[in-house]
Design an enzyme around this catalytic site. Structure first.
Site, PDB file in Angstrom:
ATOM      1  N   CYS A  71       0.843  -1.196   0.000  1.00 38.31           N
ATOM      2  CA  CYS A  71       0.000   0.000   0.000  1.00 38.31           C
ATOM      3  C   CYS A  71       0.879   1.247   0.000  1.00 38.31           C
ATOM      4  O   CYS A  71       1.781   1.366   0.820  1.00 38.31           O
ATOM      5  CB  CYS A  71      -0.888  -0.008   1.242  1.00 38.31           C
ATOM      6  N   CYS A 158      -8.059   0.780   0.701  1.00 36.64           N
ATOM      7  CA  CYS A 158      -7.338   0.090   1.772  1.00 36.64           C
ATOM      8  C   CYS A 158      -7.187  -1.375   1.378  1.00 36.64           C
ATOM      9  O   CYS A 158      -8.163  -2.039   1.028  1.00 36.64           O
ATOM     10  CB  CYS A 158      -8.109   0.204   3.070  1.00 36.64           C
ATOM     11  N   GLN A 281     -16.403 -10.975  14.488  1.00 34.97           N
ATOM     12  CA  GLN A 281     -14.971 -11.022  14.168  1.00 34.97           C
ATOM     13  C   GLN A 281     -14.734 -10.449  12.771  1.00 34.97           C
ATOM     14  O   GLN A 281     -15.508 -10.722  11.853  1.00 34.97           O
ATOM     15  CB  GLN A 281     -14.466 -12.464  14.222  1.00 34.97           C
ATOM     16  N   GLU A 331     -23.892 -11.721  27.278  1.00 37.94           N
ATOM     17  CA  GLU A 331     -23.365 -10.623  26.458  1.00 37.94           C
ATOM     18  C   GLU A 331     -24.015  -9.315  26.881  1.00 37.94           C
ATOM     19  O   GLU A 331     -25.202  -9.287  27.205  1.00 37.94           O
ATOM     20  CB  GLU A 331     -23.644 -10.950  24.971  1.00 37.94           C
ATOM     21  N   ASP A 383     -14.281 -14.815  26.282  1.00 38.15           N
ATOM     22  CA  ASP A 383     -13.771 -14.108  25.097  1.00 38.15           C
ATOM     23  C   ASP A 383     -13.984 -12.606  25.288  1.00 38.15           C
ATOM     24  O   ASP A 383     -14.778 -11.987  24.576  1.00 38.15           O
ATOM     25  CB  ASP A 383     -14.506 -14.617  23.843  1.00 38.15           C
ATOM     26  N   CYS A 410      -7.881 -11.139  22.702  1.00 36.11           N
ATOM     27  CA  CYS A 410      -7.323 -10.318  21.624  1.00 36.11           C
ATOM     28  C   CYS A 410      -6.227  -9.409  22.167  1.00 36.11           C
ATOM     29  O   CYS A 410      -5.761  -8.513  21.478  1.00 36.11           O
ATOM     30  CB  CYS A 410      -8.416  -9.518  20.928  1.00 36.11           C
TER      31      CYS A 410
END
Ligand code: SAH
Length: 487
Positions: A71, A158, A281, A331, A383, A410
Site C-alpha cells: 500500500c 485500503c 470477528q 453478552e 472471550d 485479543c
C-alpha cells in the site's frame, strides 16, 4: 537527545504496537517504520529523559525480513504497522510476543505456545471498515487516522478490505459534497457526518452501509439509498445516530433506510445474522480456524454444560452447542443478544440460552448475591474485549470450578494478567494453562488473537511470581502518557 537529531540505531524488537525498538546512547528509541534487524538513521520526533520517539530517515542496512509495502499509504496511515515486515516473520514475532508477554506480565514462562496459525494471503481479509469523515484542506474527506492522531489520511483503496469498499466510500463522499452535507468537527462538535461504517458478509456477498451522524436525519436520504443500491451487493443502508462527544464510534440508535438492518453470514455451515452494533470477528477466514481451536480445546463429548461469557451474536456458543448438552451465553450489548437468539432459531439449535448483561453481573449477582446455588459448569469459554475479565468474574468462575476454561483473547497483556489470577487460584481451585495457540486475525498489524486452554490442577505447585519487567513497566508508562496527551 533532542528533537530532529539524527541517530544511527539497530532495531532489536517491536513494541506491542509494532514500532521498532532500538538502543542508542543509553536511550531506548521507539522507531516508527523500522523492522527488526534494520540498521537505520532515525530522526528523533520527541525526546524524554530515558527514551525517545523517532521515525526512519533512511534505512542504512535493510533487515533480511524487510519487504516492500503493497500500500502506498502504509507509512502515513496508522493501520498497517507491519506492511514492511515479511509475513512469515510477523507470525513468528506474534508467537514470541505471546510467550514473552505471558512470561513478563504473568510470570508464566512455561506455557507451551504453539506456532501462530496464519493466512495464505494476509490482505483483503477485513469484513468491516469504519472510516472517519472530516475535512482535509477545506474539502470533505474520509480514510484513516494517521498513526496516533486524529488527522485524516484519505485512503483511496485500503488493501485490508474488499475493493468494493472504495467505490462505496467514493460514492458516499461525492454524494455528501454534491448536497453540501457537512463533516463532523471533533473540536467544535459541529457538522453532521462522523464516520462511514461498511460491513459485509463474505460468504453471501451482502453489504451493509451505515453513515454515523451527529444528527437525526440525513438530507436527501432517498437519493443516497438510490445510489447505494446501484452498487452490487449493497443489501442494507442504515443510519447510526451518535450525538455524544468523544471517541466512541457508534451511538445507541440505528435507523434503517433500506433493507433489513443486518446482514447474514455463514461460518462453518452455521448461519449468523449481524446487526450494525453487534460485535462480529473482522476476519472470517481466520475466525473459523479460531473457533475450531476453541472447540477442540473445549474437548466436548456431548454431555457438558458450557458457559460462553462475552458471547456476542452467539457464534462460539452455537459452535459449542453442536457438541454440548447445553450452552449458556452472556453478552452486554442488547442488539447482539437479539441477534444471538435469532441465530439459535435460524440454525434450529435448541440447547442454548442467552442472557443480556455484564458477565460479571449475571454470573456474580445472579448466582452468588441473590442466593441461587452456584451453577454447574463443565467448561467455561471467556472471550472478553481488550481490557480482559473483571476480577469479580474470574473469582466467580473459580467458584464455579469448571473442568476446563477456554480463554480467547485479543490482547496478550490482559490474557497474561488474568491467567496469573487463575493460576494463583481461589476457592480451592487453581487453573494452569495447558497451551496457548496464537491465531493471526489481523495480518499486517501487530495485533494477535490467542486461544488458551486452562485446566483445573489443584495439585500443581505454584510457580514463582515474576513482577513486571522494567522494560514492560516503562512501556506501559509511556503508553499512558501518550494516551493522556492525545485525549
Ligand atoms: N465471542 C464473540 C464476541 C467476542 S468480543 C465472538 O467471537 O464474536 C467481546 C464481546 O464482549 C463483545 O460482544 C462485547 O459487546 C462483549 N462485552 C464487553 N463487555 C462485556 C461484559 N462486561 N459482559 C459481557 N459481555 C461484554
Amino acid at each position: 537527545m533532542d528533537k530532529n537529531q539524527l541517530v544511527e540505531v539497530r532495531i532489536e524488537d517491536f513494541t506491542r504496537d509494532g514500532e521498532g525498538i532500538g538502543r542508542a546512547d543509553g536511550y531506548t528509541l521507539f522507531v516508527k517504520d523500522a523492522v527488526i534487524g534494520d540498521r537505520v538513521l532515525a530522526k528523533i520526533t520527541k525526546a524524554k529523559k530515558s527514551y525517545a520517539y523517532a521515525r526512519v530517515e533512511k534505512v542504512l542496512e535493510a533487515s533480511p525480513e524487510r519487504v516492500e509495502p503493497l500500500c502506498p499509504e502504509a507509512r502515513r496511515c496508522g493501520g498497517c504497522r507491519f506492511q514492511e515486515y515479511d509475513y512469515a516473520a510477523q507470525l513468528r514475532w506474534k508467537k514470541r510476543l505471546v510467550e514473552e508477554t505471558l512470561g513478563k506480565i504473568g510470570g508464566l514462562w512455561d506455557i507451551p505456545v504453539r506456532e501462530t496459525i496464519g493466512m495464505e494471503n494476509p490482505f483483503r481479509y477485513r469484513n468491516k471498515a469504519q472510516y472517519p469523515v472530516g475535512c482535509v484542506k477545506g474539502e470533505m474527506a474520509a480514510g484513516f487516522y494517521a498513526g496516533r492522531t486524529h488527522s485524516i489520511i484519505p485512503v483511496a483503496d485500503c488493501l485490508l478490505t474488499p475493493e468494493i469498499y472504495s467505490t462505496i466510500l467514493e460514492e458516499t463522499l461525492s454524494f455528501f459534497r454534491e448536497y453540501g452535507i457537512s463533516a463532523y468537527d471533533e473540536i467544535g462538535g459541529e457538522g453532521l457526518v462522523r464516520h462511514l461504517l461498511i460491513r459485509s458478509a463474505f460468504s453471501t456477498g451482502e453489504i451493509l452501509v451505515c453513515p454515523v451522524l451527529n444528527g437525526e436525519t440525513l438530507p436527501k436520504a432517498d437519493e443516497y439509498v438510490r445510489r447505494m443500491r446501484e452498487i452490487s451487493g449493497v443489501r442494507a443502508v442504515c443510519l447510526n445516530i451518535n450525538r455524544k462527544k468523544g471517541n466512541v464510534i457508534l451511538g445507541d440508535r440505528t435507523v434503517s433506510l433500506f433493507g433489513e438492518p443486518y446482514i447474514t453470514d455463514f461460518l462453518d455451515g452455521l448461519e449468523f445474522r449481524i446487526s450494525p452494533a453487534s460485535f462480529y470477528q473482522v476476519n472470517p477466514v481466520q475466525t473459523v480456524k479460531l473457533y475450531r481451536e476453541a472447540l477442540a480445546a473445549a474437548a466436548l463429548t456431548g454431555d457438558e454444560i458450557v458457559y460462553d461469557l462475552y458471547c456476542g451474536i452467539g457464534t462460539i456458543s452455537l459452535f459449542l452447542a453442536r457438541a454440548a448438552r447445553h450452552v449458556y451465553g452472556v453478552e452486554i450489548v442488547p442488539a447482539a443478544i437479539r441477534d444471538a437468539k435469532e441465530n439459535a432459531k435460524r440454525n434450529g439449535i435448541g440447547n442454548v440460552s442467552f442472557y443480556e448483561g455484564a458477565a460479571e453481573d449475571i454470573i456474580v449477582r445472579g448466582y452468588f448475591e441473590e442466593g441461587v446455588p452456584c451453577p454447574h459448569a463443565d467448561v467455561v469459554v471467556l472471550d472478553p474485549p481488550r481490557k480482559g475479565c473483571d476480577p469479580a468474574l474470574i473469582d466467580a468462575v473459580l467458584q464455579m470450578g469448571p473442568e476446563r476454561i477456554v480463554y480467547v483473547s485479543c490482547d496478550p497483556a490482559t490474557l497474561a494478567r488474568d491467567l496469573r489470577v487463575f493460576n494463583d487460584g481461589a476457592h480451592g481451585r487453581k487453573y494452569s494453562a495447558v497451551f496457548a495457540q496464537p491465531v493471526d486475525m489481523f495480518g499486517e498489524t501487530a495485533h494477535v488473537e490467542t486461544v488458551c486452554l486452562l485446566s483445573n490442577t489443584q495439585s500443581k505447585k505454584k510457580e514463582s511470581y515474576i513482577t513486571l519487567d522494567v522494560e514492560m513497566a516503562d512501556y506501559y508508562r509511556i503508553k499512558n502518557e501518550e494516551k493522556n496527551s492525545t485525549t
